[in-house]
Design an enzyme around this catalytic site. Structure first.
Site, short mmCIF file in Angstrom:
data_model
loop_
_atom_site.label_atom_id
_atom_site.label_comp_id
_atom_site.label_asym_id
_atom_site.label_seq_id
_atom_site.Cartn_x
_atom_site.Cartn_y
_atom_site.Cartn_z
N LYS A 1 50.46 46.18 -3.28
CA LYS A 1 50.06 46.51 -4.66
C LYS A 1 49.38 47.87 -4.70
O LYS A 1 49.62 48.68 -5.59
CB LYS A 1 49.13 45.42 -5.22
CG LYS A 1 49.86 44.14 -5.54
CD LYS A 1 48.93 42.97 -5.82
CE LYS A 1 49.73 41.68 -5.93
NZ LYS A 1 48.87 40.51 -6.11
N ASP B 1 47.50 40.25 -14.52
CA ASP B 1 48.28 39.16 -13.92
C ASP B 1 48.74 38.14 -14.98
O ASP B 1 49.58 37.30 -14.69
CB ASP B 1 47.41 38.41 -12.89
CG ASP B 1 47.73 38.84 -11.46
OD1 ASP B 1 48.80 39.43 -11.24
OD2 ASP B 1 46.88 38.60 -10.57
N GLN C 1 42.79 38.54 -6.48
CA GLN C 1 43.81 38.03 -5.56
C GLN C 1 43.49 36.59 -5.16
O GLN C 1 42.43 36.32 -4.59
CB GLN C 1 43.89 38.93 -4.32
CG GLN C 1 45.00 38.57 -3.36
CD GLN C 1 46.40 38.78 -3.96
OE1 GLN C 1 46.68 39.82 -4.55
NE2 GLN C 1 47.26 37.80 -3.84
#
Ligand code: NAP
Length: 236
Positions: free
Chosen positions: A6, A73, A50
């Protein structure tokens, strides 16, 4: 691996990324405080936490603490709700990436039998919603589904997200079906593979995504897109 990929993607497209790698003993309160600071920081357009988190931290509480307008997200209930009513701001990166793969391959979804195997909040459920929004006839399968093979065999578009290495072989697939493999698993030799047995299914499928090199890179690309969109909305 996920975080590094990422970060690399951010560099490639010109997004500044800030990593906060906290020690495992970080408390829930400390993490929420950090997210609160990032929520209020005008330099930050997108925030992601995460997963998975250590057991002593309530994942739901953490995801709920991210400002929905910075929720790159798309895990915040506000954004999940928007998706559900067919008016999303963001779309969750993995299912969004799957939709882009289908679209860019010129595959029509409307009226097709779509079977999604897996019902997690981050893949299966939102995937079903996105296919439904494109007028697919959607069936969601899970570990309690009876006659899974027969249900999968009905699919014109089969999306598999169960986390079981090479679980779906050619006997689950209708001739000519589009097969999308979301899985990121390890085979018996520790090699990265998907939930679909690529070698047998490629002989029968009309189109199939490989692992690695299929859905994974699309997920990251959609994360970049969501972040850019969040930045644009913030400037409006
Ligand atoms: P998850 O939260 O563990 O959910 C797995 C789902 O599969 C559950 O709904 C489970 O059913 C169902 N399932 C498990 N075994 C099954 C079986 N034998 N038959 C039918 N359904 C079964 O997993 P996830 O987070 O959705 O991830 C799924 C896979 O995708 C993993 O390999 C993960 O690494 C991968 N993934 C990849 C990306 C990417 O960027 N490429 C992103 C996210 C996830 P129940 O609900 O009944 O337990």
């Amino acid at each position: 691996m996920y975080v590094n990929n990422k970060k690399k993607a951010c560099e490639e497209v010109g997004i500044r990324s800030f990593e906060y790698a906290l020690p495992e003993e970080t408390t829930e309160t400390e993490l929420i405080e950090l997210i609160g600071r990032l929520n209020g920081d005008p330099e930050v357009d997108g925030i992601l936490c995460q997963l998975p988190l250590p057991k002593h931290i309530n994942e739901e509480k953490i995801l709920n603490s991210i400002d929905p307008s910075k929720d790159a997200d798309c895990f915040h209930p506000f954004n999940v709700g928007r998706l559900m009513i067919g008016n999303p701001v963001f779309q969750p990166c993995t299912p969004y990436g799957v939709m882009e793969l289908i679209k860019e391959s010129g595959i029509e979804i409307s009226g097709k039998e779509c079977v999604v195997v897996g019902r997690s909040n981050i893949v299966g459920k939102p995937q079903a919603m996105l296919l439904l929004a494109q007028n697919g006839t959607v069936t969601i399968c899970h570990s309690k589904t009876k006659n899974l093979k027969e249900v999968c065999k009905r699919a014109d578009i089969l999306v598999v997200a169960i986390g079981k290495a090479k679980f779906v072989d050619a006997s689950y697939v209708k001739e000519g079906a589009v097969v999308i493999d979301v899985g990121m698993d390890r085979d018996e030799n520790g090699k990265l593979c998907g939930d679909v047995d690529f070698e047998s299914v490629k002989e029968i499928a009309g189109a199939i995504t490989p692992v690695p090199g299929g859905v994974g890179p699309m997920t990251i690309a959609m994360l970049m897109r969501n972040t850019v969109m969040a930045a644009k909305v913030a400037k409006e």
